[in-house]
Motif scaffolding. Structure first.
Motif, PDB file in Angstrom:
ATOM      1  N   GLU A 117       0.812  -1.214   0.000  1.00  0.00           N
ATOM      2  CA  GLU A 117       0.000   0.000   0.000  1.00  0.00           C
ATOM      3  C   GLU A 117       0.849   1.268   0.000  1.00  0.00           C
ATOM      4  OE1 GLU A 117      -2.395  -0.448   3.447  1.00  0.00           O
ATOM      5  OE2 GLU A 117      -3.864  -1.779   2.486  1.00  0.00           O
ATOM      6  N   GLU A 118       1.940   1.252   0.732  1.00  0.00           N
ATOM      7  CA  GLU A 118       2.727   2.471   0.922  1.00  0.00           C
ATOM      8  C   GLU A 118       3.876   2.627  -0.055  1.00  0.00           C
ATOM      9  OE1 GLU A 118       1.845   4.913   2.868  1.00  0.00           O
ATOM     10  OE2 GLU A 118       0.089   3.768   3.502  1.00  0.00           O
ATOM     11  N   PHE A 119       4.490   1.530  -0.480  1.00  0.00           N
ATOM     12  CA  PHE A 119       5.664   1.609  -1.343  1.00  0.00           C
ATOM     13  C   PHE A 119       5.284   1.365  -2.799  1.00  0.00           C
ATOM     14  CE2 PHE A 119       7.436   0.803   2.831  1.00  0.00           C
ATOM     15  CZ  PHE A 119       8.488   1.700   2.886  1.00  0.00           C
ATOM     16  N   THR A 120       4.385   2.212  -3.307  1.00  0.00           N
ATOM     17  CA  THR A 120       4.016   2.168  -4.717  1.00  0.00           C
ATOM     18  C   THR A 120       4.684   3.339  -5.426  1.00  0.00           C
ATOM     19  OG1 THR A 120       2.041   3.554  -4.426  1.00  0.00           O
ATOM     20  CG2 THR A 120       1.776   1.168  -4.114  1.00  0.00           C
ATOM     21  N   PHE A 121       4.867   3.179  -6.722  1.00  0.00           N
ATOM     22  CA  PHE A 121       5.536   4.230  -7.475  1.00  0.00           C
ATOM     23  C   PHE A 121       4.730   5.533  -7.456  1.00  0.00           C
ATOM     24  CE2 PHE A 121       6.466   6.304 -11.656  1.00  0.00           C
ATOM     25  CZ  PHE A 121       7.712   6.775 -11.294  1.00  0.00           C
ATOM     26  N   GLU A 122       3.408   5.396  -7.509  1.00  0.00           N
ATOM     27  CA  GLU A 122       2.567   6.593  -7.508  1.00  0.00           C
ATOM     28  C   GLU A 122       2.728   7.383  -6.212  1.00  0.00           C
ATOM     29  OE1 GLU A 122       1.048   7.933 -10.024  1.00  0.00           O
ATOM     30  OE2 GLU A 122       1.897   6.281 -11.170  1.00  0.00           O
ATOM     31  N   LYS A 123       2.889   6.677  -5.086  1.00  0.00           N
ATOM     32  CA  LYS A 123       3.051   7.370  -3.808  1.00  0.00           C
ATOM     33  C   LYS A 123       4.462   7.899  -3.618  1.00  0.00           C
ATOM     34  CE  LYS A 123      -0.659   5.381  -1.077  1.00  0.00           C
ATOM     35  NZ  LYS A 123      -1.047   4.777   0.222  1.00  0.00           N
ATOM     36  N   LEU A 124       5.428   7.293  -4.326  1.00  0.00           N
ATOM     37  CA  LEU A 124       6.825   7.708  -4.179  1.00  0.00           C
ATOM     38  C   LEU A 124       7.300   8.612  -5.310  1.00  0.00           C
ATOM     39  CD1 LEU A 124       8.376   4.289  -3.077  1.00  0.00           C
ATOM     40  CD2 LEU A 124       7.846   6.237  -1.613  1.00  0.00           C
ATOM     41  N   ARG A 125       6.442   8.806  -6.324  1.00  0.00           N
ATOM     42  CA  ARG A 125       6.856   9.560  -7.515  1.00  0.00           C
ATOM     43  C   ARG A 125       7.371  10.958  -7.169  1.00  0.00           C
ATOM     44  NH1 ARG A 125       5.491   9.742 -13.055  1.00  0.00           N
ATOM     45  NH2 ARG A 125       4.025   8.022 -12.831  1.00  0.00           N
ATOM     46  N   ALA A 126       6.646  11.671  -6.326  1.00  0.00           N
ATOM     47  CA  ALA A 126       7.039  13.048  -5.993  1.00  0.00           C
ATOM     48  C   ALA A 126       8.402  13.085  -5.307  1.00  0.00           C
ATOM     49  CB  ALA A 126       5.983  13.694  -5.101  1.00  0.00           C
ATOM     50  N   GLN A 127       8.642  12.142  -4.380  1.00  0.00           N
ATOM     51  CA  GLN A 127       9.930  12.104  -3.676  1.00  0.00           C
ATOM     52  C   GLN A 127      11.067  11.721  -4.622  1.00  0.00           C
ATOM     53  OE1 GLN A 127       7.064  10.895  -2.589  1.00  0.00           O
ATOM     54  NE2 GLN A 127       6.886  10.970  -0.361  1.00  0.00           N
ATOM     55  N   TYR A 128      10.795  10.784  -5.519  1.00  0.00           N
ATOM     56  CA  TYR A 128      11.802  10.393  -6.504  1.00  0.00           C
ATOM     57  C   TYR A 128      12.137  11.581  -7.415  1.00  0.00           C
ATOM     58  CZ  TYR A 128      12.653   5.372  -6.033  1.00  0.00           C
ATOM     59  OH  TYR A 128      13.092   4.155  -5.610  1.00  0.00           O
ATOM     60  N   ALA A 129      11.094  12.269  -7.882  1.00  0.00           N
ATOM     61  CA  ALA A 129      11.302  13.412  -8.772  1.00  0.00           C
ATOM     62  C   ALA A 129      12.108  14.499  -8.085  1.00  0.00           C
ATOM     63  CB  ALA A 129       9.948  13.958  -9.245  1.00  0.00           C
ATOM     64  N   GLN A 130      11.802  14.753  -6.816  1.00  0.00           N
ATOM     65  CA  GLN A 130      12.532  15.772  -6.062  1.00  0.00           C
ATOM     66  C   GLN A 130      14.007  15.393  -5.927  1.00  0.00           C
ATOM     67  OE1 GLN A 130      11.411  18.654  -5.167  1.00  0.00           O
ATOM     68  NE2 GLN A 130      13.216  19.348  -4.061  1.00  0.00           N
ATOM     69  N   ALA A 131      14.268  14.111  -5.652  1.00  0.00           N
ATOM     70  CA  ALA A 131      15.651  13.643  -5.520  1.00  0.00           C
ATOM     71  C   ALA A 131      16.410  13.804  -6.834  1.00  0.00           C
ATOM     72  CB  ALA A 131      15.669  12.183  -5.075  1.00  0.00           C
ATOM     73  N   TYR A 132      15.772  13.457  -7.964  1.00  0.00           N
ATOM     74  CA  TYR A 132      16.402  13.624  -9.276  1.00  0.00           C
ATOM     75  C   TYR A 132      16.625  15.103  -9.584  1.00  0.00           C
ATOM     76  CZ  TYR A 132      16.278   8.792 -10.926  1.00  0.00           C
ATOM     77  OH  TYR A 132      16.531   7.457 -11.105  1.00  0.00           O
ATOM     78  N   ARG A 133      15.627  15.927  -9.247  1.00  0.00           N
ATOM     79  CA  ARG A 133      15.720  17.364  -9.524  1.00  0.00           C
ATOM     80  C   ARG A 133      16.877  18.003  -8.760  1.00  0.00           C
ATOM     81  NH1 ARG A 133      10.993  18.351  -8.134  1.00  0.00           N
ATOM     82  NH2 ARG A 133      10.015  17.953 -10.135  1.00  0.00           N
TER      83      ARG A 133
END
Length: 197
Positions: A117-133
């Protein structure tokens, strides 16, 4: 003198003919620095569209799903082994064994459900994008996308999940080997604390 500075100097001289040359040059220098900083900030900022494109090409969603599945398998195996180690040397009645098995199964299944429930790409997308940015420049994002668009890049993205699975299998084996030592440390700590009579 750069064209931008020349233009600004002529404009400043016409609108303020009595301004001191030193003051005028200081103002022009401040203006030039501000423009350069602004241009650099715009150039360095990565776009969300380019990051999303990279995520698709690099198959980030598949990588996250594979990691969660591997973690679930690891959790199940470790839980079973720790339960076995916990009950070594202890005589459990059939009802006690049934209770322990049910409690462990419920705990493991609830944890797996939570992970899904918690470790889905949709829920982590924003954090991943911020890390890449925060980590990559726009050029680096574009270059990475170019790599993942190539045949070798697509092969790399597809096969990295296999490499990760192989590595996790090695890690699971290592963890299984140290579980008895972990249990021994826990038992010795309890014994030394005086809590166990």
């Amino acid at each position: 003198m750069p064209l931008l500075v020349q233009t600004a100097w002529c404009s400043l001289s016409k609108t303020h003919p009595f301004i001191h040359p030193t003051i005028a040059m200081k103002k022009l220098l401040s203006l030039s620095i501000a423009i350069l900083i602004s241009c650099h900030a715009v150039a360095a900022q990565t776009t969300q569209e380019s990051i999303d494109r990279l995520f698709v090409l690099a198959k980030i969603d598949s990588t996250i799903s594979q990691t969660v599945e591997s973690s679930n398998k690891n959790l199940q195996q470790m839980s079973q082994q720790m339960m076995q180690q916990f009950t070594v040397g202890k005589s459990l009645t059939p009802s006690q064994q049934k209770f322990m098995d049910a409690a462990m199964q419920t705990t493991v299944q609830s944890t797996i459900k939570l992970f899904h429930e918690e470790f889905t790409f949709e829920k982590l997308r924003a954090q991943y994008a911020q890390a890449y940015r925060e980590t990559f420049t726009q050029k680096e994002i574009d270059d990475l996308s170019g790599f993942y668009e190539s045949p070798v890049g697509q092969s790399f993205a597809s096969k990295m999940t296999i490499v990760d699975e192989k590595f996790l299998a090695v890690r699971r084996a290592k963890m299984q080997a140290i579980v008895p030592k972990m249990m021994e440390i826990i038992q010795n700590s309890v014994k030394d604390s005086g809590l166990q009579k």
